[in-house]
Design a protein around this motif. Sequence first.
Motif, PDB file in Angstrom:
ATOM      1  N   LYS A   1     -14.856  -1.936  86.016  1.00 30.96           N
ATOM      2  CA  LYS A   1     -15.929  -2.443  85.105  1.00 30.96           C
ATOM      3  C   LYS A   1     -17.467  -2.167  86.388  1.00 30.96           C
ATOM      4  O   LYS A   1     -18.417  -2.424  85.621  1.00 30.96           O
TER       5      LYS A   1
ATOM      6  N   THR B   1     -16.149   7.083  88.677  1.00 33.84           N
ATOM      7  CA  THR B   1     -15.981   6.709  87.702  1.00 33.84           C
ATOM      8  C   THR B   1     -14.512   5.553  89.396  1.00 33.84           C
ATOM      9  O   THR B   1     -14.266   5.569  90.361  1.00 33.84           O
TER      10      THR B   1
ATOM     11  N   PRO C   1     -16.997   9.480  82.161  1.00 35.38           N
ATOM     12  CA  PRO C   1     -15.435   7.991  82.291  1.00 35.38           C
ATOM     13  C   PRO C   1     -15.655   7.423  81.312  1.00 35.38           C
ATOM     14  O   PRO C   1     -15.140   7.135  80.462  1.00 35.38           O
ATOM     15  N   LYS C   2     -16.237   6.937  81.691  1.00 40.22           N
ATOM     16  CA  LYS C   2     -17.048   5.148  81.251  1.00 40.22           C
ATOM     17  C   LYS C   2     -18.255   4.384  81.391  1.00 40.22           C
ATOM     18  O   LYS C   2     -18.292   5.204  83.001  1.00 40.22           O
ATOM     19  N   THR C   3     -18.813   3.916  80.889  1.00 36.70           N
ATOM     20  CA  THR C   3     -19.908   3.749  81.747  1.00 36.70           C
ATOM     21  C   THR C   3     -19.777   2.190  82.164  1.00 36.70           C
ATOM     22  O   THR C   3     -18.626   1.378  81.935  1.00 36.70           O
ATOM     23  N   MET C   4     -20.287   1.430  83.667  1.00 38.32           N
ATOM     24  CA  MET C   4     -19.984   0.886  84.426  1.00 38.32           C
ATOM     25  C   MET C   4     -21.409   0.091  84.833  1.00 38.32           C
ATOM     26  O   MET C   4     -22.565   0.348  84.656  1.00 38.32           O
TER      27      MET C   4
ATOM     28  N   LYS D   1     -24.504   5.555  83.235  1.00 33.36           N
ATOM     29  CA  LYS D   1     -22.971   5.710  81.804  1.00 33.36           C
ATOM     30  C   LYS D   1     -22.608   7.501  82.562  1.00 33.36           C
ATOM     31  O   LYS D   1     -23.989   8.357  82.702  1.00 33.36           O
TER      32      LYS D   1
END
Length: 756
Positions: free
Chosen positions: A664, A660, A583-586, A580
């Motif tokens: 994804k 990031t 910028p984003k969850t990956m 988490k």
Amino acid sequence: MEEKTLKDMKEEEIRKMEKKTLKDMKEKEEKEEEMRKLELMLSNIEIKGLSNETLDGIKCMTLYTDIYIVATDSNQVFNAKMYSKYKEFHNDYLNDIVLPHLRLHHGEFLLKEFETSWAHYSKVIHNRLHLYFRYLGRYYVAREKLLNLNDVGNRCFIDLLYEEMRSRVMDAVICLINKERDGAKIDRELVKKVVNVFEELKLYEDIFEERIVAGTKDYYSKKASLWISENSCPEFMLKVEECLEKEENMVRDCMKPATEQKIVSEVEHKLLVLHSTQLFDKEYSGLKKLLEDGKVVDLARMYRLYSRVHDGLQHVCLAFKNHVTAQGMALVRQTEIEVNKHVVKNDVGALQNQQVHLIMEFIKLHEVYLSYVNDYFQSNSMFFKVLKEAFEVFCNKSIAGVSPAELLSIFCDQTLKKKSCDNDKSTEDTIDDVVKLLVYISDKDMFAEFHRKKLARRLLFNKSDSDEHERYLLTKLKQKCGRHFTSKMEGMVTDLTLCQDTTASFTDYLRDNPDMNPGFDLTVTVLTIGFWPSYKTCTFNLPPEMLRCVEAFKQFYQTRTKRTRITWLFSLGTCTIVGKFEPKTMDLIVTTLQASVLLLFNSANRLSYSDIKDQLDLPEEDVTRLLHSLSCAKYKILKKEPDTKTISKTDYFEFNSMFTDRLKRIKVPFPLVDDRKKVIETVVSDRRHAIEAAIVRIMKFRKVLGHHQLMSECAEVLSSTFRPDFKIIKLQIESLISRDYLERDSKDHSVYRYLA
């Protein structure tokens, strides 16, 4: 009374004697008269008119009757005269009629008249006389065992006519045949008729055939010297092929079958054998040049021609072997040059690609020259043998310290991986090429060990393009190298198949025992130790999440078997964890060890090198590699202080919340430890055991054996897997002696005895 009786008896006896005397005199007179008649008949038998096919029938019957009377008479004198007269008739006809006419002709006209004269002689004269005199042959000739009448006629023809005309006739035949050899059209039927004359006279083998073969030898001796100097190698071979075809057709049409081989052999000897060296070594068109330029049509013609000659292909085979070897060595040298460039630049990826490219070039080279053998050299076993010898030379050359066996295993790995490099061939065809190339590599056991390592990674990490392709390769390897070669690899594939059932059973177990469920998906691959390569095992402090997974599977596995002990290989595990980031969850795909490091940062924002090492309880080497992969490599999931490219014990690490990527889901690489040396050491160790086992098997069978013979047999037994070093064989013999498996003979120390 008694006196009268005696007198009468004497008179009667005298009368009988007189009567007998008169009878004998009469018989003598009749015999003399008969002999006078026979003499008259014999003197009246003449040859005149016999050559006339329209001879008067009455005269023929009279002649036949007279000869019959004389021939059937028991008087040997008249029979002998009749036999002599039979011979005189033939001689007179030949001297008076045939010879004067033949002397006027030459060349082809002589052959025509010669054949016509024989036909007339044998049909009209010889056969007709034989008919008239047949009773002479039936009685007198058979009784006295003389030369039969038919042979008498033939002998007359030979003695009078043939002996004089033979040289001229044979010269005319040879001249006519040479005209056809020079391209003129001749009357083959005439030659065939002349041949028939020689056959009927039983002079074919001794006279005709001998002269024809000699004429052939003279003709092609002159032609060969001229052609070899004026023509290129392909042009010369084309002429030879045309000549052989013409000779075979000519002999087949005109002469006996046995003559064909003799004439063809002379042509082959004069044109091919005597000038082979000069032909092969022609500077701009010889055998070497044909191979270099790929003149397959000319090479095929050369093969066809020289396969007719005893040992004629030896030189072609040697040149073919040298050419293929030179081509392969050129590839090796070129690859070494390119590899050295990449070594200087430290470009590992390009280095490996260049090395593997060499295998592709070997495969292409093999395809080319295998087609030569199959298509142009008619699958001759000699050429298969030299092709193998040539490939064995350069296919066993190491490139920058990497053995061809390892290169071939790398090539297999790339071929069988998912999304492998584009190739015009199907995977099955490429596998076939690999197996063909493996035959030429001496270190097959080295290939097997490297291939087993790479197969394990493909199977464990699901990198194989297809299970069918993996099994196809194993099937081909088993066919070529034997069951023992692939037994472990097949066991690995079988383990993966069984794991599917294990996984399904574990899923059912967790469903039936929800309290054991760790809360996330878990897949465990159970491996049989004997099949798989040996891996480094490490014990460390697992995170609680992972520990729950391990305990759950242990409980499950104990329900299936209680005798099997499980050893966990955490270094081979993979995890998908959720990162988490701001910028984003990956999704991060990492190894089990990498995941263990990252999970530490769920409970701490900042950790030192020592903290991480102590909490995981891992060796420094492993900790350093793990932290480098997470903070200094492609993906910097952890931030390191100080920000350098190397890991030290004083470094601090914290979670990189700003990390990031455009994807994804990413896979965080973890460099593997180079275990090439370990593989090589394993192979070397296994070889020592294999050599010992081979020595024991041989000596157990032989009981007593000399040193050199034992070394030779041991090398031969092991040659299908690897090429053993004789020094190692000798060391293993000494080792077996020291352990009382063998002993030296007390009288001859070069002889060993097996100790049961």
